[in-house]
Design an enzyme around this catalytic site. Structure first.
Site, short mmCIF file in Angstrom:
data_model
loop_
_atom_site.label_atom_id
_atom_site.label_comp_id
_atom_site.label_asym_id
_atom_site.label_seq_id
_atom_site.Cartn_x
_atom_site.Cartn_y
_atom_site.Cartn_z
N LYS A 69 4.58 39.22 -17.50
CA LYS A 69 3.93 37.94 -17.79
C LYS A 69 2.79 37.58 -16.82
O LYS A 69 1.81 36.98 -17.23
CB LYS A 69 4.99 36.81 -17.81
CG LYS A 69 5.93 36.92 -19.00
CD LYS A 69 7.00 35.85 -18.99
CE LYS A 69 6.54 34.58 -19.66
NZ LYS A 69 7.66 33.67 -19.99
N ASP A 106 4.93 28.36 -22.99
CA ASP A 106 6.27 27.97 -22.50
C ASP A 106 6.35 26.47 -22.24
O ASP A 106 7.36 25.83 -22.54
CB ASP A 106 6.62 28.72 -21.21
CG ASP A 106 7.00 30.17 -21.47
OD1 ASP A 106 7.46 30.48 -22.59
OD2 ASP A 106 6.84 31.00 -20.56
#
Ligand code: ATR
Length: 277
Positions: A69, A106
């Site tokens: 990520k 997110d």
């Protein structure tokens, strides 16, 4: 939308545990979209060449999970503000000429889950207390601040990680010690666990919530089990609670819309499909 078969997937290592193929697969089937979403186990050393190859293979984009990520940001042609702020990406979109845009959904997924399941709560209603200072915490804290939280108290086992997060996200973040939690509880409008404590088979999260106001929203990003010890204790006190599975579902929606051309519904059917995968 044309009848061309669209491709997307999730890259990570390991990847077999990922719920994303079931999640996107459910939406593809529900909307009758001709496309596939596949899990791709990619080692770190192969990341760069994979990201070059995927657009040429016809992929519209991919989700990114552990351990890539953060690293993918260095290969992106453009990075959204929120991904830059969080310092990580979970959603990559390839343009027609193979350019790679990195985004992080997110934080919006975290908020969308709360607004869907606790519609009376608002981020700007009062201070938040966030436990943990890892990658998930960065997304949660930046989302809370972005939606107007007047203050975010941050508590982490390793205090210096909290300080680093405050330096990046600003003065409304206040780093506190675990020992201060009881003093903070009566004043907060939401409590978020972003640590791995409370996860099935791991260590429990031990906090006495008795001093919480009954209006304080309690949420956990751990979703195995769905009803964590933290959520159970909060529910017994009459506090509104939201489990962490919805964050996973909501963070997936922007990618699906970009890659497959349809804004998907996040509802009970999706939840059931992911739980039974
Ligand atoms: P993620 O990207 O999912 O947030 P992470 O970056 O590994 O994962 O962060 C995990 C979080 O859980 C951290 O806040 C970690 O605290 P440290 O920064 O002190 O490591 C927290 N955590 C994990 N195990 C813990 C434990 N046994 N006690 C307290 N906090 C713990």
């Amino acid at each position: 939308m044309s009848t061309e078969i669209r491709l997307a997937g999730v890259i990570g290592d390991p990847i077999a545990h990922s719920k994303s193929p079931a999640l996107h697969g459910h939406w593809l089937a529900r909307y009758g979209i001709p496309g596939h979403y596949v899990p791709l186990k990619i080692a770190r050393k192969d990341l760069k060449k994979t990201l070059r190859a995927l657009p040429r293979m016809g992929f519209s984009g991919v989700n990114v999970t552990i351990p890539h990520k953060e690293h993918v940001l260095s290969f992106a042609d453009s990075v959204t503000d929120r991904a830059a702020l969080i310092g990580a990406a979970n959603t990559l979109t390839f343009s027609a000429n193979g350019q790679l845009q990195a985004d992080n959904t997110d934080g919006v997924g975290f908020l969308a889950n709360l607004y869907q399941n606790a519609p009376d709560w608002r981020a700007d209603a009062g201070p938040a207390l966030v436990l943990g200072a890892g990658g998930a915490s960065r997304a949660v804290v930046s989302a809370l601040l972005g939606d107007g939280a007047p203050q975010v108290f941050l508590v982490n086992r390793t205090r210096v990680r909290g300080e680093t997060l405050r330096e990046k996200l600003g003065a409304r973040v206040k780093v506190m010690d675990w020992a201060h939690i009881p003093d903070l509880l009566p004043d907060i409008s939401c409590l978020v666990n972003t640590t791995s404590l409370g996860m099935e088979g791991g260590q429990p999260l031990q906090i006495d919530l008795s001093d919480l106001r009954p209006t304080t929203l309690v949420t956990d990003i751990v979703y195995t089990p769905l009803q964590t010890g933290l959520l159970q204790q909060a529910a017994e006190l009459g506090c509104p609670t939201v489990d962490g599975l919805g964050m996973l579902l909501h963070q997936a929606a922007p990618g699906f819309e970009r890659w497959f051309g349809r804004k998907p519904d996040v509802d009970g059917d999706l939840r059931q499909a992911v739980l039974s995968a």
